[in-house]
Design an enzyme around this catalytic site. Structure first.
Site, PDB file in Angstrom:
ATOM      1  N   CYS A  37      14.613 -34.975  22.275  1.00  0.00           N
ATOM      2  CA  CYS A  37      15.472 -34.262  23.210  1.00  0.00           C
ATOM      3  C   CYS A  37      15.800 -35.239  24.330  1.00  0.00           C
ATOM      4  O   CYS A  37      14.951 -35.547  25.165  1.00  0.00           O
ATOM      5  CB  CYS A  37      14.765 -33.027  23.766  1.00  0.00           C
ATOM      6  SG  CYS A  37      15.707 -32.179  25.060  1.00  0.00           S
ATOM      7  N   GLU A  46      22.135 -32.812  20.752  1.00  0.00           N
ATOM      8  CA  GLU A  46      21.801 -33.819  19.752  1.00  0.00           C
ATOM      9  C   GLU A  46      23.098 -34.383  19.189  1.00  0.00           C
ATOM     10  O   GLU A  46      24.131 -33.696  19.183  1.00  0.00           O
ATOM     11  CB  GLU A  46      20.955 -33.234  18.621  1.00  0.00           C
ATOM     12  CG  GLU A  46      19.536 -32.863  18.999  1.00  0.00           C
ATOM     13  CD  GLU A  46      18.650 -34.051  19.345  1.00  0.00           C
ATOM     14  OE1 GLU A  46      19.140 -35.207  19.244  1.00  0.00           O
ATOM     15  OE2 GLU A  46      17.502 -33.824  19.720  1.00  0.00           O
TER      16      GLU A  46
END
Length: 233
Positions: free
Chosen positions: A2, A104
């Site tokens: 992340c 992402e």
């Protein structure tokens, strides 16, 4: 992993969801990046939950400088209790990282395309995090830093990236904040529960630049292209 996320919910909503005594003043953030300050929820000496702004990228107390921070934005849940950089924080300093989505970049034939992963209704999530105090040996300034735990992605999200933040369901928030609870148990199973209603939205290229932090970061690719061409509905 992340490496970028958002938190746009107002302070009153965060206070209600995370059981904070007072609604905090929170600036809407659409593109939180490593080494920036961001809100985390932790407990004070009385056990009450409080919100604090910490620097993203954990720096252990023994580090000589802040250079480690950019490599410590995430901690793998499989090894967090063993790695020297995270072990003390895991045993003593746990936190929740509020977010209403994370980003992402999915590898495709057309290149890496940004995706925003979030709940359908926009309800904030809670990532499992760790925090650590660090004292600058030169200036004696105290800096508090944090990291976000990651685990293997759920089958639904694995096509985007093989890792994801550990998303804790509300029923486990108190356990995680209590350092007396040794660990999360099956973190991947917990995250599957916390991520049960996640969806993803493809984004335009604006989110790629950390200097951009505004609602336009969420614009879909087609909308971005139309604006670039001067086409408006």
């Amino acid at each position: 992993m992340c490496g970028r996320y958002s938190l746009t919910a107002p302070g009153a909503v965060i206070a209600e969801i995370f059981a904070l005594a007072d609604p905090p003043e929170i600036e809407a953030r659409y593109n939180i990046a490593p080494t920036q300050n961001a809100p985390v929820v932790r407990t004070d000496l009385s056990g009450a939950r409080v919100l604090a702004a910490l620097r993203w990228g954990l720096v252990p107390p023994w580090a000589p400088d802040l250079k480690l921070a950019s490599r410590m934005i995430n901690a793998r849940v499989e090894s967090v209790s063993e790695r020297p950089a995270f072990r003390e924080a895991f045993e003593r300093h746990r936190c929740l990282v509020p977010a209403d989505g994370y980003y992402e970049w999915q590898a495709t034939a057309a290149g890496k395309l940004p995706c925003r992963i979030h709940r359908e209704d926009g309800t904030p999530l809670a990532f499992a995090g760790l925090w650590s105090p660090w004292l600058d040996p030169k200036t004696r300034e105290k800096i508090e830093t944090f990291t976000i735990l990651t685990c293997p992605a759920t089958p639904e999200l694995a096509a985007i990236h093989d890792r994801m933040p550990v998303i804790l369901p509300p029923a486990r928030w108190s356990d995680w904040l209590d350092a007396r609870v040794p660990d999360l148990g099956d973190a991947a199973a917990l995250s599957r529960d916390g991520a049960r209603d996640l969806t993803f939205t493809r984004l335009g290229p604006r989110i790629n630049n950390v200097a951009h932090d505004d609602p336009e970061c969420w614009a879909p690719p087609v909308a971005v292209l139309r604006r670039q061409l001067g086409l408006f509905d």
